[in-house]
Design an enzyme around this catalytic site. Structure first.
Site, PDB file in Angstrom:
ATOM      1  N   ILE A  68      15.267 -46.192   3.052  1.00 58.83           N
ATOM      2  CA  ILE A  68      14.252 -45.916   4.065  1.00 58.83           C
ATOM      3  C   ILE A  68      12.989 -46.705   3.778  1.00 58.83           C
ATOM      4  O   ILE A  68      12.373 -46.554   2.720  1.00 58.83           O
ATOM      5  CB  ILE A  68      13.905 -44.405   4.087  1.00 58.83           C
ATOM      6  CG1 ILE A  68      15.168 -43.563   4.211  1.00 58.83           C
ATOM      7  CG2 ILE A  68      12.923 -44.096   5.223  1.00 58.83           C
ATOM      8  CD1 ILE A  68      15.028 -42.164   3.659  1.00 58.83           C
ATOM      9  N   ASN A 119      12.175 -48.321   9.199  1.00 57.59           N
ATOM     10  CA  ASN A 119      11.180 -47.436   9.800  1.00 57.59           C
ATOM     11  C   ASN A 119       9.757 -47.977   9.736  1.00 57.59           C
ATOM     12  O   ASN A 119       8.949 -47.680  10.611  1.00 57.59           O
ATOM     13  CB  ASN A 119      11.241 -46.071   9.085  1.00 57.59           C
ATOM     14  CG  ASN A 119      10.010 -45.227   9.354  1.00 57.59           C
ATOM     15  OD1 ASN A 119       9.832 -44.682  10.434  1.00 57.59           O
ATOM     16  ND2 ASN A 119       9.132 -45.137   8.358  1.00 57.59           N
ATOM     17  N   TYR A 162       2.683 -56.018  19.373  1.00 61.91           N
ATOM     18  CA  TYR A 162       3.552 -54.882  19.048  1.00 61.91           C
ATOM     19  C   TYR A 162       4.679 -54.744  20.069  1.00 61.91           C
ATOM     20  O   TYR A 162       5.850 -54.571  19.698  1.00 61.91           O
ATOM     21  CB  TYR A 162       2.712 -53.603  19.001  1.00 61.91           C
ATOM     22  CG  TYR A 162       3.462 -52.365  18.596  1.00 61.91           C
ATOM     23  CD1 TYR A 162       3.845 -52.155  17.267  1.00 61.91           C
ATOM     24  CD2 TYR A 162       3.772 -51.376  19.533  1.00 61.91           C
ATOM     25  CE1 TYR A 162       4.514 -51.004  16.890  1.00 61.91           C
ATOM     26  CE2 TYR A 162       4.446 -50.220  19.160  1.00 61.91           C
ATOM     27  CZ  TYR A 162       4.816 -50.044  17.838  1.00 61.91           C
ATOM     28  OH  TYR A 162       5.496 -48.903  17.468  1.00 61.91           O
ATOM     29  N   LYS A 210       8.695 -55.186  19.054  1.00 63.23           N
ATOM     30  CA  LYS A 210       9.662 -54.107  19.254  1.00 63.23           C
ATOM     31  C   LYS A 210      10.720 -54.482  20.292  1.00 63.23           C
ATOM     32  O   LYS A 210      11.888 -54.086  20.173  1.00 63.23           O
ATOM     33  CB  LYS A 210       8.939 -52.819  19.666  1.00 63.23           C
ATOM     34  CG  LYS A 210       8.101 -52.200  18.553  1.00 63.23           C
ATOM     35  CD  LYS A 210       8.951 -51.841  17.342  1.00 63.23           C
ATOM     36  CE  LYS A 210       8.148 -51.061  16.296  1.00 63.23           C
ATOM     37  NZ  LYS A 210       8.962 -50.689  15.119  1.00 63.23           N
ATOM     38  N   THR A 269       0.978 -39.107  13.658  1.00 62.86           N
ATOM     39  CA  THR A 269       1.020 -39.913  12.439  1.00 62.86           C
ATOM     40  C   THR A 269      -0.255 -40.739  12.307  1.00 62.86           C
ATOM     41  O   THR A 269      -1.101 -40.775  13.203  1.00 62.86           O
ATOM     42  CB  THR A 269       2.215 -40.890  12.465  1.00 62.86           C
ATOM     43  OG1 THR A 269       2.039 -41.789  13.574  1.00 62.86           O
ATOM     44  CG2 THR A 269       3.531 -40.140  12.609  1.00 62.86           C
TER      45      THR A 269
END
Length: 252
Positions: free
Chosen positions: A6, A87, A154, A158, A191
């Site tokens: 991870i 991640n 971004y 992605k 987050t």
């Protein structure tokens, strides 16, 4: 034995994924610049295998070096399955085109796109000489499929990650391997990335007030809830390789 690797596991969704898999007795390898001591203690209490590798995922040479070591060590254990969670991610730069600086552009593309490509490549290369099944889970974003002013880099990174996921799945199907790869959009979570977004300027980010309202109205998803939905999907045995999954479809 099943392994999970991870990235970005020191906090947020990465930490939540690691906690869930440690609880399920997975052997866990975490990768981030700093180690999460709580995960280490949890693994010790559960009596599960745990190892941390420090890595700055914005440095391609470091990614290559660290993950060559990780793949070597993990495949030596001859696990039945390896689950790789790409991640780690960064949102900056938040600015309109014409006001972007090169350094944060490079960092964004490397962390969000180049590193997952390199990591996936290393694991699938090593898997050619093993009976281990490799399962790649790329954490994507809703920004991959819709333009958001101020997030051009971004969004582009992605979107590239989604296409990479679909292309690799097609290749592996043609090769008739047992490996799988998916992308997973975790929605809008509570987050540090959201805190960074809320601290940007309205001039740089047109939807600033909307994202501030997400927090004010308690609309942000908790990382533990998202991680549990992702783990349930990943371990269900019903994953469709190449598919772009969305957490909202799993929670409804």
């Amino acid at each position: 034995m099943k392994y999970a690797v991870i990235t970005g596991a020191s906090k947020g969704l990465g930490e939540a994924i690691a906690k869930s898999l440690i609880a399920k007795q997975f052997a866990v390898v975490t990768v981030s610049r700093t180690e999460n001591e709580k995960l280490k203690m949890m693994a010790q209490e559960k009596g599960t295998s745990y190892q941390h590798f420090s890595c700055n995922l914005s440095l391609e040479s470091e990614v290559q070096e660290v993950f060559m070591e990780i793949t070597h060590r993990v495949f030596q254990k001859e696990p039945s399955d390896i689950f790789v969670f790409n991640n780690a991610g960064v949102i900056e730069p938040i600015a309109t085109v014409g006001h972007l600086d090169k350094t944060p552009i490079d960092r964004n593309i490397t962390v969000n796109l180049t590193a997952p490509i390199m990591i996936t490549n290393l694991f699938l290369h090593k898997a050619q000489f093993s009976d281990t099944a490799v399962h790649i889970i790329n954490i994507t974003s809703g920004a991959a499929v819709r333009p958001i002013q101020g997030w051009s880099v971004y969004c582009s990174a992605k979107a590239g990650l989604n296409m990479f996921t679909q292309t690799v799945a097609s290749e592996q199907a043609a090769l008739q391997t047992k490996h799988s790869i998916i992308a997973f959009s975790p929605g809008i979570m509570d987050t540090d990335m959201q805190a960074t977004i809320r601290s940007s300027s309205e001039k740089a980010f047109k939807d600033l007030k909307k994202f501030q309202e997400y927090q004010e109205k308690g609309m942000l998803l908790k990382p533990d809830m998202v991680a549990n939905a992702l783990i349930d999907l990943t371990l269900s045995g019903n994953v469709e390789s190449g598919k772009i999954y969305n957490v909202n479809d799993l929670l409804n």
